[in-house]
Enzyme design. Structure first.
Site, PDB file in Angstrom:
ATOM      1  N   LYS A  34       0.716  -1.251  -0.056  1.00 59.76           N
ATOM      2  CA  LYS A  34       0.060  -0.145  -0.078  1.00 59.76           C
ATOM      3  C   LYS A  34       0.776   1.270  -0.068  1.00 59.76           C
ATOM      4  CE  LYS A  34      -1.784   2.685   3.109  1.00 59.76           C
ATOM      5  NZ  LYS A  34      -1.646   4.123   2.464  1.00 59.76           N
TER       6      LYS A  34
ATOM      7  N   GLU B  49      10.690   1.622  10.069  1.00 59.64           N
ATOM      8  CA  GLU B  49      11.687   2.405   9.450  1.00 59.64           C
ATOM      9  C   GLU B  49      10.958   3.798   9.949  1.00 59.64           C
ATOM     10  OE1 GLU B  49      14.597   1.959   8.734  1.00 59.64           O
ATOM     11  OE2 GLU B  49      14.590  -0.113   8.460  1.00 59.64           O
TER      12      GLU B  49
ATOM     13  N   GLU C 151      10.711  16.109  15.213  1.00 56.78           N
ATOM     14  CA  GLU C 151      11.092  15.910  13.646  1.00 56.78           C
ATOM     15  C   GLU C 151      10.140  17.077  12.986  1.00 56.78           C
ATOM     16  OE1 GLU C 151       9.666  12.682  11.807  1.00 56.78           O
ATOM     17  OE2 GLU C 151      11.419  12.373  10.419  1.00 56.78           O
TER      18      GLU C 151
ATOM     19  N   GLY D 282       7.568   5.234   7.536  1.00 59.00           N
ATOM     20  CA  GLY D 282       6.600   6.321   8.035  1.00 59.00           C
ATOM     21  C   GLY D 282       6.763   6.882   9.223  1.00 59.00           C
TER      22      GLY D 282
ATOM     23  N   CYS E 218      13.455  11.320   6.498  1.00 57.22           N
ATOM     24  CA  CYS E 218      13.884  10.878   7.689  1.00 57.22           C
ATOM     25  C   CYS E 218      15.224  10.931   8.053  1.00 57.22           C
ATOM     26  CB  CYS E 218      13.577   9.367   7.683  1.00 57.22           C
ATOM     27  SG  CYS E 218      14.250   8.526   6.267  1.00 57.22           S
TER      28      CYS E 218
HETATM   29  P1  NAD Z   1       2.653   8.299   7.700  1.00 54.37           P
HETATM   30  O1  NAD Z   1       3.159   7.514   9.058  1.00 54.37           O
HETATM   31  O2  NAD Z   1       1.569   9.420   8.070  1.00 54.37           O
HETATM   32  O3  NAD Z   1       1.918   7.424   6.673  1.00 54.37           O
HETATM   33  C1  NAD Z   1       2.924   6.297   6.255  1.00 54.37           C
HETATM   34  C2  NAD Z   1       1.892   5.359   5.591  1.00 54.37           C
HETATM   35  O4  NAD Z   1       1.271   4.825   6.482  1.00 54.37           O
HETATM   36  C3  NAD Z   1       0.997   5.699   4.486  1.00 54.37           C
HETATM   37  O5  NAD Z   1       1.036   4.679   3.609  1.00 54.37           O
HETATM   38  C4  NAD Z   1      -0.345   5.881   5.239  1.00 54.37           C
HETATM   39  O6  NAD Z   1      -1.573   5.791   4.451  1.00 54.37           O
HETATM   40  C5  NAD Z   1      -0.096   4.692   6.352  1.00 54.37           C
HETATM   41  N1  NAD Z   1      -0.955   4.756   7.471  1.00 54.37           N
HETATM   42  C6  NAD Z   1      -1.551   5.916   8.215  1.00 54.37           C
HETATM   43  N2  NAD Z   1      -2.061   5.345   9.095  1.00 54.37           N
HETATM   44  C7  NAD Z   1      -2.060   4.076   9.174  1.00 54.37           C
HETATM   45  C8  NAD Z   1      -2.527   2.927  10.075  1.00 54.37           C
HETATM   46  N3  NAD Z   1      -3.332   3.366  11.300  1.00 54.37           N
HETATM   47  N4  NAD Z   1      -2.145   1.663   9.883  1.00 54.37           N
HETATM   48  C9  NAD Z   1      -1.449   1.557   8.816  1.00 54.37           C
HETATM   49  N5  NAD Z   1      -1.006   2.356   7.949  1.00 54.37           N
HETATM   50  C10 NAD Z   1      -1.259   3.689   8.259  1.00 54.37           C
HETATM   51  O7  NAD Z   1       3.954   8.901   7.326  1.00 54.37           O
HETATM   52  P2  NAD Z   1       4.148   9.962   5.976  1.00 54.37           P
HETATM   53  O8  NAD Z   1       3.539  11.168   6.722  1.00 54.37           O
HETATM   54  O9  NAD Z   1       3.565   9.367   4.956  1.00 54.37           O
HETATM   55  O10 NAD Z   1       5.783   9.854   6.040  1.00 54.37           O
HETATM   56  C11 NAD Z   1       6.353  10.883   6.822  1.00 54.37           C
HETATM   57  C12 NAD Z   1       7.355  10.015   7.880  1.00 54.37           C
HETATM   58  O11 NAD Z   1       7.887   9.044   7.504  1.00 54.37           O
HETATM   59  C13 NAD Z   1       8.210  10.803   8.691  1.00 54.37           C
HETATM   60  O12 NAD Z   1       8.238  10.713  10.145  1.00 54.37           O
HETATM   61  C14 NAD Z   1       9.692  10.183   8.172  1.00 54.37           C
HETATM   62  O13 NAD Z   1      10.597  10.393   9.003  1.00 54.37           O
HETATM   63  C15 NAD Z   1       9.241   8.919   7.928  1.00 54.37           C
HETATM   64  N6  NAD Z   1      10.063   8.218   7.397  1.00 54.37           N
HETATM   65  C16 NAD Z   1      11.079   7.328   7.555  1.00 54.37           C
HETATM   66  C17 NAD Z   1      11.898   6.826   6.848  1.00 54.37           C
HETATM   67  C18 NAD Z   1      12.859   5.621   7.316  1.00 54.37           C
HETATM   68  O14 NAD Z   1      13.527   4.953   6.463  1.00 54.37           O
HETATM   69  N7  NAD Z   1      13.197   5.615   8.494  1.00 54.37           N
HETATM   70  C19 NAD Z   1      12.028   6.953   5.652  1.00 54.37           C
HETATM   71  C20 NAD Z   1      10.839   7.912   4.919  1.00 54.37           C
HETATM   72  C21 NAD Z   1      10.122   8.511   6.027  1.00 54.37           C
END
Ligand code: NAD
Length: 508
Positions: free
Chosen positions: A192, A267, A401, A245, A301
């Protein structure tokens, strides 16, 4: 007169027709049962760039069932490493043929510069190739010294059905940090993408078909965290969930997955410091700090959103970073000369601004930027390059962050203090150290609580090198051999040679 180097939108080429995408389940492209769709408005160009099916429980259940059936009947999980590698290598070739098409939509959905999207999509092909090499070379262990009548073998087996949930900031790259490695291991998948950036993940389905991946091995459901991501995390037929995320959603996923005790790899976020010692190559360090904070407009990130610079050089160092910041090209992401593009949503832009305002209220000083950026022809869903001084380790701007182009400057006097400030964090994703003294670099590297430490560089990454976080930056690793191993389970096989086992029961 602009303070910043801004690329106006006059030359931009916004899309005429939105890209339309559907779910990919058991080898078929399908709409949602209830007909729901989601539209993505380009953060830079303000027009609808894609219209995608919006999944519900029915599509998620169907995708998981397809992945389960494909795993259990062995159509992929029991093929040879050579057969899997052949498909992955074909996908890599096809990605390279489609870089321009994928990069364009990636840029319009995410707001990142087109040159960067080309690099990420093209570069992802190498992740697929590296994963192919692992498919052929993976092996377990044999134990030939357990006694002359015993042979032990430790087998590595695909873990099963894997749910993959990805974010919007590096849509195709992060997908490629997960999917080819899971496929190389023999797993089947349900993917997804973020609701903000679904298109390149959906478009990959065509390439998987052309490369010969059997139906049902990779299924893609488009939609939101609720209900799609949540069901992908809780479903008893899923063996592992790998998520990239936010830390907040990562915790929710851990809770949701706990009921079935499936494996969880996370991650998450970071608050990554670069520490600059007085004997550093200041010019290289200033350039790397500028790159580290503005790359992907800080929505990364790995953003080096805080620096810890020695007091003796702090004034000169910050002055140089400010000078360089004004030269970075912000603006129209479709222009090949642009280095920094748009902010993902208006809400996120407001959140970045609120963090900066709160820092000022807490006593910090904005020495550059500090507000939304107006790009002629494109509007103000952009943020100024921002540098904040007088930050102390207890301030929110030093700990949370921000996920925007905002640099917090902290200072130190002694090595121990630099290590203490580095490790005084809830996150532990990455850290950097700048010194011409290799002893200083190595001492710091061993003591920093971070999954990756860069010495005299920032954000150099390779498919071979594992990536992941400590503390609340996550659990498990991605890419490299360690990332691949996450998708494998271990089975031990103990074999007796001959009838040498002493009877347990005295049968006489
Ligand atoms: P997010 O957590 O809002 O969303 C990430 C994904 O999770 C999306 O596909 C979203 O639809 C899904 N999601 C949302 N709620 C969910 C739930 N309850 N259950 C399952 N899935 C759910 O993150 P974002 O805003 O898309 O991305 C930004 C974040 O990602 C930042 O905090 C960043 O640091 C982190 N990030 C980490 C890395 C890493 O490798 N450590 C890499 C890129 C981004």
């Amino acid at each position: 007169m602009l303070d910043f180097n801004v690329m106006s939108g006059a030359e931009s080429d916004a899309p005429l027709e939105p890209v339309v995408t559907r779910h990919f389940i058991d080898g078929n492209f399908v709409d949602s049962a209830d007909g729901s769709t989601t539209e993505r408005v380009s953060p830079s160009h303000g027009v609808v760039v894609s219209r995608s099916a919006r999944g519900g429980e029915a599509e998620t259940e169907a995708a998981i069932a397809a992945a389960r059936a494909a795993f259990d009947d062995g159509r992929w999980s029991r093929t040879s490493g050579k057969a899997r590698a052949t498909v992955l290598l074909r996908v890599a070739d096809l990605i390279e043929k489609n870089v321009e098409r994928f990069a364009r939509i990636e840029t319009l959905e995410s707001g990142k510069p087109i040159s960067q999207s080309r690099g990420e999509v093209g570069g992802a092909a190498d992740l697929w190739r590296y994963a192919a090499s692992l498919a052929r070379t993976s092996h377990g262990d044999s134990h030939n010294s357990l006694g002359e009548d015993i042979l032990g073998v430790v087998l590595k087996e695909p873990i099963g059905v894997v749910s993959m949930i990805t974010p919007w900031n590096f849509p195709f790259w992060i997908l490629s940090q997960k999917l080819p490695f899971a496929l190389a291991a023999g797993c089947t998948c349900v993917v997804k993408p973020s609701e903000f950036t679904p298109s390149t993940t959906a478009m990959l389905a065509d390439l998987l078909i052309e490369a010969g991946l059997p139906a049902g091995v990779c299924n893609i459901v488009l939609g939101y965290g609720q209900p799609v991501g949540s069901l992908m995390s809780s479903h008893p037929d899923v063996d592992m969930v790998t998520f990239t995320g936010s830390t907040a959603v990562g915790k929710l996923i851990s809770e949701t997955a706990a009921d079935t005790l499936k494996k969880v790899a996370l991650e998450l976020g970071g608050k990554n410091p670069q520490v600059i010692f007085p004997d550093a190559d200041i010019e290289s360090a200033a350039d790397a700090v500028t790159f580290g904070v503005y790359f992907n407009v800080g929505q990364c990130c790995n953003s080096s959103s805080r620096i810890i610079v020695h007091e003796d050089i702090a004034d000169d160092f910050v002055a140089r970073v400010v000078e360089l910041s004004k030269k970075v090209v912000f603006g129209d992401p479709m222009n090949p000369d642009t280095q920094v593009g748009a902010i993902v949503t208006p809400e996120h832009n407001a959140k970045i601004d609120a963090s900066v305002k709160a820092a000022v209220e807490a006593g910090a000083e904005v020495v550059l930027g500090g507000g939304p950026l107006d790009v002629p022809g494109l509007g103000n869903q952009f943020y100024q390059p921002t540098v904040i001084r007088g930050v102390t380790p207890d301030m929110a701007i030093a700990r949370d962050e921000v996920f925007g182009p905002v640099l917090s400057v902290l200072t130190f006097r002694e090595f121990e203090e630099a290590v203490r400030i580095t490790n005084d964090a809830t996150y532990g994703l990455s850290a950097g150290v700048w010194s011409e003294n290799t002893h200083t670099c190595l001492d710091f590297a061993r003591r920093a609580h971070a999954g990756t430490v860069w010495t005299n560089t920032w954000m150099d990454g390779f498919p071979e090198i594992a990536f992941g976080g400590m503390r609340q930056s996550g659990q498990g690793r991605e890419i490299g051999r360690y990332g691949f191993e996450e998708f494998l389970g271990v089975k031990s096989l103990v074999m007796r040679i001959g009838r040498t086992r002493e009877p347990w029961v005295n049968a006489s």
